[in-house]
Design a protein around this motif. Sequence first.
Motif, PDB file in Angstrom:
ATOM      1  N   PRO A 186       0.802  -1.240   0.000  1.00 20.55           N
ATOM      2  CA  PRO A 186       0.000   0.000   0.000  1.00 20.55           C
ATOM      3  C   PRO A 186       0.826   1.277   0.000  1.00 20.55           C
ATOM      4  O   PRO A 186       0.423   2.266  -0.589  1.00 20.55           O
ATOM      5  N   ASP A 187       1.976   1.282   0.686  1.00 19.68           N
ATOM      6  CA  ASP A 187       2.779   2.508   0.719  1.00 19.68           C
ATOM      7  C   ASP A 187       3.978   2.404  -0.226  1.00 19.68           C
ATOM      8  O   ASP A 187       5.023   2.989   0.007  1.00 19.68           O
ATOM      9  N   LEU A 188       3.789   1.680  -1.323  1.00 21.26           N
ATOM     10  CA  LEU A 188       4.883   1.474  -2.271  1.00 21.26           C
ATOM     11  C   LEU A 188       5.462   2.779  -2.783  1.00 21.26           C
ATOM     12  O   LEU A 188       6.678   2.953  -2.836  1.00 21.26           O
ATOM     13  N   ASN A 189       4.593   3.712  -3.168  1.00 23.53           N
ATOM     14  CA  ASN A 189       5.072   4.971  -3.737  1.00 23.53           C
ATOM     15  C   ASN A 189       5.810   5.830  -2.733  1.00 23.53           C
ATOM     16  O   ASN A 189       6.523   6.760  -3.113  1.00 23.53           O
ATOM     17  N   GLU A 190       5.631   5.570  -1.443  1.00 18.48           N
ATOM     18  CA  GLU A 190       6.386   6.297  -0.434  1.00 18.48           C
ATOM     19  C   GLU A 190       7.788   5.734  -0.296  1.00 18.48           C
ATOM     20  O   GLU A 190       8.707   6.435   0.134  1.00 18.48           O
ATOM     21  N   LYS A 191       7.961   4.466  -0.664  1.00 22.32           N
ATOM     22  CA  LYS A 191       9.248   3.808  -0.500  1.00 22.32           C
ATOM     23  C   LYS A 191      10.104   3.854  -1.761  1.00 22.32           C
ATOM     24  O   LYS A 191      11.312   4.050  -1.687  1.00 22.32           O
ATOM     25  N   LEU A 192       9.447   3.636  -2.889  1.00 17.38           N
ATOM     26  CA  LEU A 192      10.193   3.447  -4.131  1.00 17.38           C
ATOM     27  C   LEU A 192       9.717   4.370  -5.247  1.00 17.38           C
ATOM     28  O   LEU A 192       8.580   4.838  -5.233  1.00 17.38           O
ATOM     29  N   THR A 193      10.617   4.575  -6.197  1.00 16.14           N
ATOM     30  CA  THR A 193      10.235   5.144  -7.476  1.00 16.14           C
ATOM     31  C   THR A 193      10.046   3.972  -8.424  1.00 16.14           C
ATOM     32  O   THR A 193      11.002   3.302  -8.804  1.00 16.14           O
ATOM     33  N   VAL A 194       8.804   3.692  -8.766  1.00 11.97           N
ATOM     34  CA  VAL A 194       8.499   2.553  -9.627  1.00 11.97           C
ATOM     35  C   VAL A 194       8.738   2.957 -11.076  1.00 11.97           C
ATOM     36  O   VAL A 194       8.196   3.944 -11.549  1.00 11.97           O
ATOM     37  N   PHE A 195       9.548   2.187 -11.789  1.00 13.39           N
ATOM     38  CA  PHE A 195       9.844   2.537 -13.176  1.00 13.39           C
ATOM     39  C   PHE A 195       9.668   1.362 -14.136  1.00 13.39           C
ATOM     40  O   PHE A 195      10.072   1.440 -15.302  1.00 13.39           O
TER      41      PHE A 195
END
Length: 234
Positions: A186-195
């Motif tokens: 759920p907090d993926l975007n807070e941890k990583l820059t998804v590319f």
Amino acid sequence: MARIKPQALLQQSKKKKGPARISVTTIIMSSLIVVLTVFFLYATYRHWSQRSRIQMENTQSVLEGESSFMDPKKSDLPGYAILNTAKGSITVELFKDSSPEVVDQFLDLCQRGHFNGMLFRHVIKHYVIQAGDSDKLGATEDWTLKGKHYSQLESSLKHEAFMLGTTKAKHDNKEFELFITTAPIPDLNEKLTVFGKIVKGEDIVQEIEEVDTDEHYRPKSTIGIHSVILKQSI
């Protein structure tokens, strides 16, 4: 006054011209003129209608060409990366539009061979696997307690499994690490820059996450990335 004899009147009437007759030649010439006029008008109409259509098509092509060449550098970039690992190949679709800077850095590192031989340093089952040169737990440290809880949640487009990312913290090329999620975070975007997103080889990712690890989530057997192949399409 002398009277004109009937015979003389007859001769005078013969000398008078009768009504003019239209010759066949005149009729033919007039018809040809009409036909040629109609043909010319039709040809003119066809010419201008076709010219208008061509101009419209050219305008549309120019507009489409302008949109396709707005960023030639971006369109020329590879759209996929194939990670060849000890378990098999993992194909990743790169998000060139949403994460252009990170993708540029990733592609540059791939061309330099930065990821060749890189090991998977940490594996948190049903959560995330991390590949990098550093043996520190780093970004995954505060995720470990949440792993079991988050792995039970349903996937969503924003935080789904099998996404490729790197830490958001500013780092140089040597610290560029790869994270592949194996469950919704759920907090993926807070941890990583998804590319990127895994489009082929999810089973390989699952094999990697099933390796035995120690208490610090480090694989007990060495497993890593042999090489990376970049492709425009698959």
